[in-house]
Design a protein around this motif. Sequence first.
Motif, mmCIF file in Angstrom:
data_model
loop_
_atom_site.group_PDB
_atom_site.id
_atom_site.type_symbol
_atom_site.label_atom_id
_atom_site.label_comp_id
_atom_site.label_asym_id
_atom_site.label_seq_id
_atom_site.Cartn_x
_atom_site.Cartn_y
_atom_site.Cartn_z
ATOM 1 N N LEU A 268 0.834 -1.201 0.000
ATOM 2 C CA LEU A 268 0.000 0.000 0.000
ATOM 3 C C LEU A 268 0.869 1.250 0.000
ATOM 4 C CD1 LEU A 268 -2.757 1.424 0.282
ATOM 5 C CD2 LEU A 268 -2.550 1.106 2.766
ATOM 6 N N PHE A 269 1.928 1.235 0.789
ATOM 7 C CA PHE A 269 2.845 2.376 0.846
ATOM 8 C C PHE A 269 3.415 2.695 -0.543
ATOM 9 C CE2 PHE A 269 7.327 3.715 1.171
ATOM 10 C CZ PHE A 269 7.169 4.938 1.797
ATOM 11 N N HIS A 270 3.802 1.668 -1.282
ATOM 12 C CA HIS A 270 4.382 1.916 -2.605
ATOM 13 C C HIS A 270 3.342 2.475 -3.576
ATOM 14 C CE1 HIS A 270 8.407 0.621 -1.793
ATOM 15 N NE2 HIS A 270 8.000 -0.556 -1.325
ATOM 16 N N LYS A 271 2.092 2.045 -3.467
ATOM 17 C CA LYS A 271 1.041 2.643 -4.290
ATOM 18 C C LYS A 271 0.913 4.137 -3.999
ATOM 19 C CE LYS A 271 -2.888 0.650 -5.102
ATOM 20 N NZ LYS A 271 -4.206 0.007 -4.922
ATOM 21 N N VAL A 272 0.955 4.477 -2.724
ATOM 22 C CA VAL A 272 0.843 5.884 -2.322
ATOM 23 C C VAL A 272 2.030 6.683 -2.844
ATOM 24 C CG1 VAL A 272 0.976 7.398 -0.309
ATOM 25 C CG2 VAL A 272 -0.632 5.480 -0.319
#
Length: 482
Positions: A268-272
């Motif tokens: 999720l962090f990388h998507k953000v």
Amino acid sequence: MARTLTLSDDRLFPADPATREVARRLYARVKSLPIISPHGHTDPEWFAENEPFSDATSLFLAPDHYLYRMLYSQGVPLEKLGVPSRRGPSGADPREAWRLFARNVHLFRGTPSAMWLNHVFKEVFGFNEALDASTADLYFDRIGEALQTDAFRPRALFERFNIELLATTESPTDDLRHHKAMRASGWKGRVVTAYRPDPVVDPEHEEFAVSIEQFGAMTGQDVASWKGYLEAHRIRRAAFMEMGATSTDHGHPTAATADLSEAEAEALFHKVMEGVFTPADAELFRAQMLTEMAKMSLDDGLVMQIHPGSFRNHNRWLHREYGRDKGADIPTRTDYVRALKPLLDRLGNDTRLSVIVFTLDETSYARELAPLAGHYPVLKLGPAWWFHDSPEGMRRFRENTTETAGFYNTVGFNDDTRAFLSIPARHDVARRVDASFLARLVAEHRIAEDEAAEVIVDLAYNLPKRAYKLDEPLTAPSPALV
């Protein structure tokens, strides 16, 4: 001819004479206690530089969205009130802005702003005439003259107001230079900071990308990696603690929390970070970061403050032209029972953690917040806040939470203000309302007066000190060892 400005000694006390006598006795116990202000938004530069405030408009009107939002609602343009915009400082003449305010001061009748202002005008500046169009220049001139004296410099007022502690709020990318300057100056006033990570945990914040870049530069971490990003938070939290911080502060749109696996959180962090997230992803990331912040609090002891439920910057045009915090934030319905459950499932029984929850949704007091705080060891209730920081709002809070959560699952009062001179007035209102509430319990033989006398001292002084760990020296672990 101007009306006389009077402050009744019995303001906010019960109309019933016998109950009023009890309220008087209870209030007398706390009237002169030092002020603990552990959650606020005053400017630390005031106390670091200790320069005189310039004039009445700059001091009272331009920084206080409680005041100019009411005037704006009646069609008064902000540019005429001295409010700065994204283009820079206002070009309004301060005296003309003050006259405009004085002509419209009747708009505040019945509001807490009127009580706070009249308290300041009478008790701080010694006015005997009420503010209106006929006294606008008198007020502007006399306030201006007072502000040029040493007795009205920020540090002198801090001491005059009997403030024992004042917390400001800064973002992770703030260099804390004003707090460092205060410490280096040798001044004994206790002004601490609080860690407000919203600009680097909310992907929908307009300053998110720039803040993340600054975040990495300040900490020397690779904040494009999940591990480096979390380590950057630990580093900045430790720096804030060096400047006296005992709390973090989280102003999310909702109270949502999450407890993702390490792999899920990192994905999720990388998507953000890649900017390919949806609104649902942004909400989930904020939710996960509340849990991550709670886990960090287990290590460093910082108290968490969660105050959700504001639709920030609802007026799109105003936000575009004037920026944030210009009086256009609107309360929304807020769920806590389901929203907090992931965090509580993970950490709700760990007494090392302390989470203070605020609300703008009064319907949640008796239904959700009081039962939650009355059960989970980690939870405490913040006081009536923002739109409900008012006599009626405070009464509703006590009436709806006390039977289920008691007094000791709350944290006393904090003023949450940007308006420095209103701090004593706000605390005085809270102490009077609590005296009145407790006096009614005494009059109805629900508690004894000696018990009420202990409770009111706890509400005014002991509970905020305990809740915010203000007598406990906190030592952050070395980020390298985490």
